[in-house]
Design an enzyme around this catalytic site. Structure first.
Site, PDB file in Angstrom:
ATOM      1  N   TYR A   1       0.840  -1.206   0.000  1.00 16.34           N
ATOM      2  CA  TYR A   1       0.000   0.000   0.000  1.00 16.34           C
ATOM      3  C   TYR A   1       0.875   1.257   0.000  1.00 16.34           C
ATOM      4  CZ  TYR A   1      -3.751   3.242   0.770  1.00 16.34           C
ATOM      5  OH  TYR A   1      -4.627   4.277   0.597  1.00 16.34           O
TER       6      TYR A   1
ATOM      7  N   PHE B   1      -6.512  21.621 -25.168  1.00 19.36           N
ATOM      8  CA  PHE B   1      -6.841  20.198 -25.258  1.00 19.36           C
ATOM      9  C   PHE B   1      -8.104  19.985 -24.429  1.00 19.36           C
ATOM     10  CE2 PHE B   1      -6.907  15.734 -24.127  1.00 19.36           C
ATOM     11  CZ  PHE B   1      -7.002  15.224 -25.402  1.00 19.36           C
ATOM     12  N   THR B   2      -8.948  19.058 -24.876  1.00 20.47           N
ATOM     13  CA  THR B   2     -10.294  18.894 -24.306  1.00 20.47           C
ATOM     14  C   THR B   2     -10.293  18.788 -22.781  1.00 20.47           C
ATOM     15  OG1 THR B   2     -10.093  16.532 -24.757  1.00 20.47           O
ATOM     16  CG2 THR B   2     -11.262  17.848 -26.393  1.00 20.47           C
TER      17      THR B   2
ATOM     18  N   ASP C   1       2.404  20.680 -20.482  1.00 22.71           N
ATOM     19  CA  ASP C   1       1.757  19.397 -20.747  1.00 22.71           C
ATOM     20  C   ASP C   1       2.752  18.569 -21.555  1.00 22.71           C
ATOM     21  OD1 ASP C   1       0.359  17.227 -21.640  1.00 22.71           O
ATOM     22  OD2 ASP C   1      -1.450  18.340 -22.185  1.00 22.71           O
TER      23      ASP C   1
ATOM     24  N   LYS D   1       0.891   7.785 -23.376  1.00 20.19           N
ATOM     25  CA  LYS D   1       1.415   8.130 -24.716  1.00 20.19           C
ATOM     26  C   LYS D   1       2.911   7.818 -24.767  1.00 20.19           C
ATOM     27  CE  LYS D   1      -2.544  10.637 -24.649  1.00 20.19           C
ATOM     28  NZ  LYS D   1      -3.464  10.684 -23.516  1.00 20.19           N
TER      29      LYS D   1
ATOM     30  N   ARG E   1     -12.458  15.564 -34.473  1.00 19.41           N
ATOM     31  CA  ARG E   1     -11.840  16.683 -33.758  1.00 19.41           C
ATOM     32  C   ARG E   1     -12.322  17.945 -34.450  1.00 19.41           C
ATOM     33  NH1 ARG E   1      -9.369  14.779 -28.871  1.00 19.41           N
ATOM     34  NH2 ARG E   1     -11.611  14.677 -28.721  1.00 19.41           N
TER      35      ARG E   1
ATOM     36  N   PHE F   1     -18.141  14.678 -27.084  1.00 25.99           N
ATOM     37  CA  PHE F   1     -17.664  13.815 -28.172  1.00 25.99           C
ATOM     38  C   PHE F   1     -17.533  12.352 -27.736  1.00 25.99           C
ATOM     39  CE2 PHE F   1     -13.362  13.526 -26.496  1.00 25.99           C
ATOM     40  CZ  PHE F   1     -13.267  14.675 -25.735  1.00 25.99           C
TER      41      PHE F   1
HETATM   42  N1  F0G Z   1      -2.892  16.221 -22.568  1.00 23.44           N
HETATM   43  C1  F0G Z   1      -2.812  15.818 -23.849  1.00 23.44           C
HETATM   44  C2  F0G Z   1      -1.980  16.599 -24.809  1.00 23.44           C
HETATM   45  C3  F0G Z   1      -3.507  14.672 -24.263  1.00 23.44           C
HETATM   46  O1  F0G Z   1      -3.418  14.298 -25.535  1.00 23.44           O
HETATM   47  C4  F0G Z   1      -4.280  13.959 -23.319  1.00 23.44           C
HETATM   48  C5  F0G Z   1      -5.039  12.778 -23.716  1.00 23.44           C
HETATM   49  C6  F0G Z   1      -4.325  14.418 -22.001  1.00 23.44           C
HETATM   50  C7  F0G Z   1      -3.613  15.545 -21.665  1.00 23.44           C
HETATM   51  C8  F0G Z   1      -5.150  13.722 -20.938  1.00 23.44           C
HETATM   52  O2  F0G Z   1      -4.557  12.533 -20.564  1.00 23.44           O
HETATM   53  O3  F0G Z   1      -6.159  10.752 -21.310  1.00 23.44           O
HETATM   54  O4  F0G Z   1      -4.338  10.259 -19.680  1.00 23.44           O
HETATM   55  O5  F0G Z   1      -6.283  11.622 -18.997  1.00 23.44           O
HETATM   56  N2  F0G Z   1      -5.262  12.496 -24.904  1.00 23.44           N
HETATM   57  C9  F0G Z   1      -5.923  11.319 -25.442  1.00 23.44           C
HETATM   58  C10 F0G Z   1      -5.996  11.428 -26.933  1.00 23.44           C
HETATM   59  C11 F0G Z   1      -7.207  10.988 -24.796  1.00 23.44           C
HETATM   60  O6  F0G Z   1      -6.619  10.538 -27.544  1.00 23.44           O
HETATM   61  O7  F0G Z   1      -5.427  12.339 -27.515  1.00 23.44           O
HETATM   62  P1  F0G Z   1      -5.385  11.230 -20.114  1.00 23.44           P
END
Ligand code: F0G
Length: 462
Positions: free
Chosen positions: A77, A129-130, A220, A263, A387, A454
């Protein structure tokens, strides 16, 4: 005598040890599957997908070393040895001394936004970014896009379309005052701009600006090794530096960074926040216990942290990153042969098809990119994602659709997963849909969730 053979090909620095069979389906089958999924590729069953170019997030193939690492997970843990190995590698490769693991990137975004933002403040960034923007907005900030104009033009061949426009940044600071800027949020490469990098020169200028105005600068670093690779290939003075050196220099300009390890690190799950600022670290370490788990596992298993630590060592290997970006480049070069419009220059992780241009007979309100992604899936079982207007969501103040300039379908390449033959099949499918583009009609939205629509929105054919 001069040799006739010019050696310019690369190949992957690995071979295949384990395979995962994939289902072959008919057009009729996929037509039904698409309808059932509300013409949203996120709602398809993965087993119905032939070549999955939905995302490069958590879909990578781990190495034999990473899999072996999974067997030495220390699932205590508290104080797992995998945590300390990972922390050492974060320090060594990203150069920031303080570190908090999270289950994925958005968990780090959530904590960072809560810690850094006072409601009413602004967060400038190089395109949104979303999940990043949503967490900033949920914490009470207004996001302001300060990326260079070139990034919004799909055909501009600027080598560093991820750069920040210092004039836009300066204008914002003059308007709202430096004190009202929570932090500058800089990503590299910029996902939504087409996987486009920023240059080290631009980063240094942003750093100087931020320092002068006492504004914090956060990174990021989700795909930072791709940004480092582009700097090595394109920016003067970096040809002889290693990807690892460039990564470390990039990170050195930031107060802190966050990473979706799904990634660059080539794992299936994981993320983290790292910083030079002890106070922010302590706040994050406090918060992680509330939302993720103890600060030595942050929602992850010990084995996941082991795989992440090994992934960091593998991600900076030049041959590995060249093969990764090389595959995306190969896909783009093939599409060019069919004159299919997509975002230029070819980016790091994905090809972004220009749905606005391909389906120019459609209105943006009829969701051209959503439609194109569905049609490609129906044609061949290749899955991409929208997108465009759907991903952009609604303006939180007016409640109206945001109309982004770019209306794209992203075809994203998982690392170390598909062969060149898969890529050829995907290219031919896109080309075949492109040929019949005039016959394609749009979609209407029949279900819209409140957040990140989306992912779960549903559509019907017009
Ligand atoms: N920042 C970037 C540039 C990303 O591309 C993503 C995720 C995140 C943050 C968030 O990270 O998914 O681990 O919570 N991108 C994915 C994509 C979902 O398909 O581009 P996460």
């Amino acid at each position: 005598m001069a040799k006739k053979i010019i050696k310019k090909s690369w190949a992957e620095p690995f071979k295949i040890k384990v395979v995962e069979p994939i289902k072959m389906t008919t057009r009729e089958y996929r037509e039904k599957a698409a309808k059932e999924a509300g013409y949203n590729t996120f709602l398809l069953k993965s087993e119905d997908v032939y070549i999955d170019l939905l995302t490069d997030s958590g879909t990578n193939a781990m190495s034999d070393r990473q899999w072996a690492g999974m067997m030495i997970g220390d699932e205590a843990y508290a104080g797992s040895k995998n945590f300390y190995y990972l922390w050492d590698n974060v320090k060594k490769y990203y150069g920031h001394p303080y570190f908090v693991p999270t289950h994925q990137g958005r968990a780090a975004e959530h904590m960072l936004s809560k810690i850094m933002i006072t409601p009413g403040q602004y967060v400038p960034g190089n395109m949104y970014f979303t999940t990043t923007r949503l967490h900033q907005e949920l914490a009470g900030a207004t996001f302001v896009d300060v990326i260079i104009d070139e990034a919004h033009d799909p055909y501009n061949e600027h080598p560093f379309k991820g750069n920040i426009d210092l004039k836009k940044l300066d204008k914002l600071v003059k308007e709202v005052g430096a004190k009202n800027i929570a932090y500058i949020s800089m990503a590299g490469p910029v996902n939504m701009a087409g996987g486009q990098p920023f240059s080290m020169k631009n980063l240094r200028e942003v750093y100087d600006f931020a320092k002068k105005h006492k504004i914090r600068l956060w990174f990021d670093a989700t795909r930072a090794t791709e940004n480092a690779y582009f700097i090595k290939m394109r920016e003067k003075g970096y040809q002889n530096k290693t990807v690892a050196d460039i990564l470390k220099e990039m990170c050195s300009y930031f107060e802190g960074l966050w990473v979706s390890a799904k990634k660059d690190l080539m794992v299936n799950i994981g993320g983290f926040l790292a910083t030079k600022n002890k106070k922010i670290y302590e706040a994050a370490r406090n918060m992680v216990v509330v939302y993720e788990g103890l600060h030595t596992y942050g929602g992850l298993a010990g084995r996941d942290m082991e795989a992440m630590a090994i992934g960091i060592e593998e991600m900076v290997d030049f041959d590995n990153i060249r093969a990764r970006i090389g595959q995306v480049e190969y896909f783009g070069k093939q599409l060019e042969k069919y004159k299919i419009p997509f975002v230029k220059p070819i980016g790091g992780h994905a090809i972004f098809l220009d749905a606005k241009k391909i389906l120019s007979h459609m209105k943006q309100d009829d969701f051209p990119a959503q439609t194109l992604a569905a049609e490609i899936f129906i044609d061949s079982g290749v899955r991409g994602m929208e997108r465009g207007i759907v991903s952009s969501g609604r303006d939180p103040k007016t409640g109206k659709h945001r109309y982004p300039k770019l209306e794209l379908v992203r075809l994203t390449f998982p690392r170390r997963v598909y062969t060149q033959a898969h890529i050829d099949v995907a290219v031919e499918s896109v080309a075949s849909v492109f040929e019949d583009r005039k016959k394609i009609k749009g979609l209407k939205m029949v279900y819209e969730p409140e957040y990140l629509r989306f992912f779960q929105g549903r559509f019907e054919r017009l």
